[in-house]
Write an enzyme that holds these catalytic residues in place. Sequence first.
Site, mmCIF file in Angstrom:
data_model
loop_
_atom_site.group_PDB
_atom_site.id
_atom_site.type_symbol
_atom_site.label_atom_id
_atom_site.label_comp_id
_atom_site.label_asym_id
_atom_site.label_seq_id
_atom_site.Cartn_x
_atom_site.Cartn_y
_atom_site.Cartn_z
ATOM 1 N N TYR A 3 38.802 42.290 38.373
ATOM 2 C CA TYR A 3 39.099 41.066 38.417
ATOM 3 C C TYR A 3 40.407 40.297 39.159
ATOM 4 O O TYR A 3 41.106 41.174 40.029
ATOM 5 C CB TYR A 3 40.502 40.575 36.744
ATOM 6 C CG TYR A 3 39.042 41.396 35.815
ATOM 7 C CD1 TYR A 3 38.345 40.353 35.577
ATOM 8 C CD2 TYR A 3 38.935 43.195 34.822
ATOM 9 C CE1 TYR A 3 37.392 40.142 34.147
ATOM 10 C CE2 TYR A 3 38.224 42.843 34.047
ATOM 11 C CZ TYR A 3 37.782 41.978 33.780
ATOM 12 O OH TYR A 3 36.904 42.285 32.553
ATOM 13 N N ASN B 105 43.336 39.408 39.648
ATOM 14 C CA ASN B 105 44.629 39.593 39.348
ATOM 15 C C ASN B 105 44.664 40.960 39.332
ATOM 16 O O ASN B 105 45.445 41.329 39.699
ATOM 17 C CB ASN B 105 45.054 39.331 37.962
ATOM 18 C CG ASN B 105 44.336 39.922 36.587
ATOM 19 O OD1 ASN B 105 43.484 40.266 36.826
ATOM 20 N ND2 ASN B 105 44.700 39.359 36.345
ATOM 21 N N ASP C 199 40.063 29.764 48.033
ATOM 22 C CA ASP C 199 39.569 28.348 47.610
ATOM 23 C C ASP C 199 41.347 27.868 47.604
ATOM 24 O O ASP C 199 42.402 28.875 47.524
ATOM 25 C CB ASP C 199 39.365 28.248 46.658
ATOM 26 C CG ASP C 199 40.023 29.196 45.221
ATOM 27 O OD1 ASP C 199 40.509 30.046 45.395
ATOM 28 O OD2 ASP C 199 40.648 28.709 43.951
ATOM 29 N N ASN D 9 45.509 33.931 41.720
ATOM 30 C CA ASN D 9 45.948 35.289 41.380
ATOM 31 C C ASN D 9 45.398 36.605 42.439
ATOM 32 O O ASN D 9 46.163 37.767 42.588
ATOM 33 C CB ASN D 9 45.267 35.440 39.933
ATOM 34 C CG ASN D 9 46.205 35.011 38.649
ATOM 35 O OD1 ASN D 9 47.264 34.843 39.138
ATOM 36 N ND2 ASN D 9 45.153 33.934 38.315
#
Length: 190
Positions: free
Chosen positions: A64, A66, A91, A112
Amino acid sequence: MLLWVGLGNPGAEHAKQRHNIGFMAVERIASRHRFAPWRSRFKGEVSEGQIAGQRIILLKPQTYMNASGNSVQAAAAFHKIPIGDITAFHDELDLAPGKVRVKKGGGAAGHNGLRDMQRAFGSPDFQRVRLGIGHPGHKDRVHGHVLGNFAKVDAEWLDKLLDAVADAAPLLAEGKPEDFMTKVALLTQS
């Protein structure tokens, strides 16, 4: 040896998301510079090659967002790559679509993936290639914008940007971030 990390959300269902422009950038670099095929390592996908005489490891964490730092830290530790030789492609809401900025260190600005890399290394002192995706205008729309797919109208500037990043990559490998930004800007002008 350099470690270039594309930040994104793994899985085919996320492939066209704005949040995955980091993945798209390292994929275009790998393709343009004929890197080795992608393989699974360090909780991510890895491709290796050379640009401008530098050995470069490209990494797309498959955790993920994060938890991206775990993948990056594992690859850096295995290859003994210092934090100063790590570049994250990600991004950036605060840049207009198609614009690029390179900076060393700094805050995570709510990203994150960057926040977790800082946690994993205990330092923000890695380089970032900030790839502009634009801001939706209001903070309540940020989540949907970032996790939304690029629109068809974005295809032209996005493809031009990814090509420019890949074409200018030798300047980044040579440690010339200002020249890299200039070349990307020139290549993406309409």
